[in-house]
Design a protein around this motif. Structure first.
Motif, PDB file in Angstrom:
ATOM      1  N   THR A 167       0.828  -1.203   0.000  1.00  0.00           N
ATOM      2  CA  THR A 167       0.000   0.000   0.000  1.00  0.00           C
ATOM      3  C   THR A 167       0.865   1.256   0.000  1.00  0.00           C
ATOM      4  O   THR A 167       0.562   2.238  -0.691  1.00  0.00           O
ATOM      5  N   VAL A 171       0.671   4.142  -2.859  1.00  0.00           N
ATOM      6  CA  VAL A 171       0.399   5.556  -2.573  1.00  0.00           C
ATOM      7  C   VAL A 171       1.520   6.436  -3.115  1.00  0.00           C
ATOM      8  O   VAL A 171       1.277   7.491  -3.721  1.00  0.00           O
ATOM      9  N   LEU A 365      -2.171  10.751   3.985  1.00  0.00           N
ATOM     10  CA  LEU A 365      -2.717   9.874   2.949  1.00  0.00           C
ATOM     11  C   LEU A 365      -2.259   8.434   3.156  1.00  0.00           C
ATOM     12  O   LEU A 365      -3.055   7.495   3.067  1.00  0.00           O
ATOM     13  N   GLY A 366      -0.963   8.274   3.437  1.00  0.00           N
ATOM     14  CA  GLY A 366      -0.387   6.935   3.492  1.00  0.00           C
ATOM     15  C   GLY A 366      -0.651   6.167   4.761  1.00  0.00           C
ATOM     16  O   GLY A 366      -0.968   4.962   4.716  1.00  0.00           O
ATOM     17  N   ALA A 369      -4.139   4.485   5.099  1.00  0.00           N
ATOM     18  CA  ALA A 369      -4.274   3.432   4.084  1.00  0.00           C
ATOM     19  C   ALA A 369      -3.440   2.205   4.444  1.00  0.00           C
ATOM     20  O   ALA A 369      -3.904   1.064   4.321  1.00  0.00           O
ATOM     21  N   CYS A 370      -2.208   2.441   4.911  1.00  0.00           N
ATOM     22  CA  CYS A 370      -1.326   1.315   5.264  1.00  0.00           C
ATOM     23  C   CYS A 370      -1.843   0.559   6.482  1.00  0.00           C
ATOM     24  O   CYS A 370      -1.827  -0.676   6.507  1.00  0.00           O
ATOM     25  N   LEU A 372      -4.967   0.441   7.592  1.00  0.00           N
ATOM     26  CA  LEU A 372      -6.199  -0.253   7.211  1.00  0.00           C
ATOM     27  C   LEU A 372      -5.875  -1.530   6.432  1.00  0.00           C
ATOM     28  O   LEU A 372      -6.450  -2.610   6.700  1.00  0.00           O
ATOM     29  N   ALA A 373      -4.952  -1.433   5.479  1.00  0.00           N
ATOM     30  CA  ALA A 373      -4.568  -2.612   4.692  1.00  0.00           C
ATOM     31  C   ALA A 373      -3.915  -3.668   5.574  1.00  0.00           C
ATOM     32  O   ALA A 373      -4.159  -4.865   5.422  1.00  0.00           O
TER      33      ALA A 373
END
Length: 382
Positions: A167, A171, A365-366, A369-370, A372-373
């Motif tokens: 991820t 990104v 942003l990162g 996302a990271c 959550l992944a």
């Protein structure tokens, strides 16, 4: 920062705020971690002096065949490998200046490569116990939770590792793709200053990866590797064996953080964090715990964040959720991990300006996302 942590930790002991039992616990847990930190730093520094990282970067540049995006992907692979085997601090301290120097020689925009090294230093540090000091601490805790051993650790972390690092790369690719366009002239190969030191360091680094997953306590192969390289340096490059080779400031910082957080734990820190982190198993519970860990890491640094939240990890899956937060989440503030602070210092020394606002916006942003992944992937191994 290092002296403040050391002084505060010493005051916790001298004033009696930390009990004798707590001090014994710190000594038991911190000893192997600090021993590994010293050994792997010696390995990384001597390997760098022998030219291993520079040779790897130049080989990547030639393999990129003049395509900037392909070179970037090869730097991704190099940063991931360095982080997994030699820890995130190695990537931040040693690989970053090599990559930035290479970008300057090739007249490429250094920022995509700078962000790549620090993001991978954090997000690629999930796989092995040696990849991050938080992992080494978690390895001993897994024993208490009935899932001890390096193989059990990797069995729990491989999916979050792939998801988190993947991820992060995605990104970065989406946000930096315009800067990665174009071509560059391939650099000429450069022979190592001392072929014997170079070959020895290269072999040692290659052998460390299987040694770290063999089930042996990580400090053992790291120490053996350090002694081998020190012996070679004593015969061929004595100037390399200087006091600065050992990371004394980092040792004082880590030891101080251990003492401070253990003191806070004895005075009810877990009771304060428990309502925020919640309990239970499953995706929602793990995500809440990982988010709490990530926010705490961005507030106070990932190592004390791990030590603070660890008591709330009542199962192997919840412990890995904590690691997801403190390893994949420290991308927003410069002090969220020691590796990020070291990376920022290396960027400044190379004349690469990284604005805090820009760093934070990209991290906002990162990091979610990271995390959550990583939590989603954890459900595959939990």
């Amino acid at each position: 920062m290092w002296w403040l942590a050391g002084l505060t930790g010493a005051l916790c002991v001298l004033t009696g705020a930390l009990s004798g039992h707590g001090l014994a616990q710190v000594a038991e847990r911190a000893g192997p971690v600090l021993g590994f930190l010293l050994a792997v730093t010696v390995v990384a520094e001597l390997a760098d002096r022998a030219g291993v990282f520079d040779a790897a970067a130049r080989r990547a540049a030639r393999a990129g065949r003049g395509r900037t995006w392909l070179l970037w992907l090869l730097v991704v692979a190099l940063g991931t490998a360095a982080t997994v085997v030699l820890s995130l601090d190695t990537t931040a301290v040693l690989l970053t200046p090599v990559v930035l120097s290479l970008a300057a020689q090739l007249r490429l925009d250094p920022l995509p490569f700078a962000f790549t090294t620090v993001w991978l230093a954090n997000t690629a540090s999930m796989l092995l116990p040696v990849s991050n000091l938080t992992n080494l601490l978690a390895l001993s805790t897994l024993d208490d939770l009935g899932a001890g051993g390096v193989r059990a650790f990797v069995g729990l972390t491989w999916a979050p590792f792939l998801a988190g690092a993947g991820t992060a790369v995605a990104v970065l690719a989406l946000t930096q793709h315009r800067r990665l366009r174009g071509r560059y002239p391939a650099p000429p190969p450069a022979a190592p200053v001392d072929p014997v030191s170079f070959r020895t360091a290269l072999v040692v680094c290659c052998l460390l990866a299987p040694a770290f997953v063999s089930g042996v306590e990580p400090v053992v192969p790291a120490t053996v590797a350090a002694l081998v390289l020190v012996a070679v340096a004593a015969r061929r490059d004595r100037a390399a064996l200087r006091p600065a080779l050992l990371p004394w400031r980092t040792v004082v910082l880590v030891a101080g953080l251990f003492l401070v957080v253990q003191t806070a734990r004895e005075h009810g820190l877990a009771d304060v964090l428990a309502p925020v982190a919640g309990g239970g198993e499953g995706f929602a519970a793990h995500l809440r715990l990982a988010a709490t860990s990530a926010v705490t890491a961005n507030l106070v640094d990932n190592l004390p964040a791990y030590l603070a939240v660890e008591p709330l990890a009542s199962s192997p899956a919840r412990l890995v959720a904590v690691l997801v937060g403190v390893n994949l989440g420290p991308l927003v503030t410069p002090w969220a991990s020691l590796a990020t602070l070291l990376w920022l210092d290396r960027c400044r020394s190379r004349g690469v300006a990284v604005g805090r606002a820009r760093f934070a916006l990209l991290g906002l942003l990162g990091a979610p996302a990271c995390v959550l992944a990583g939590v989603a992937a954890l459900q595959l191994t939990a």
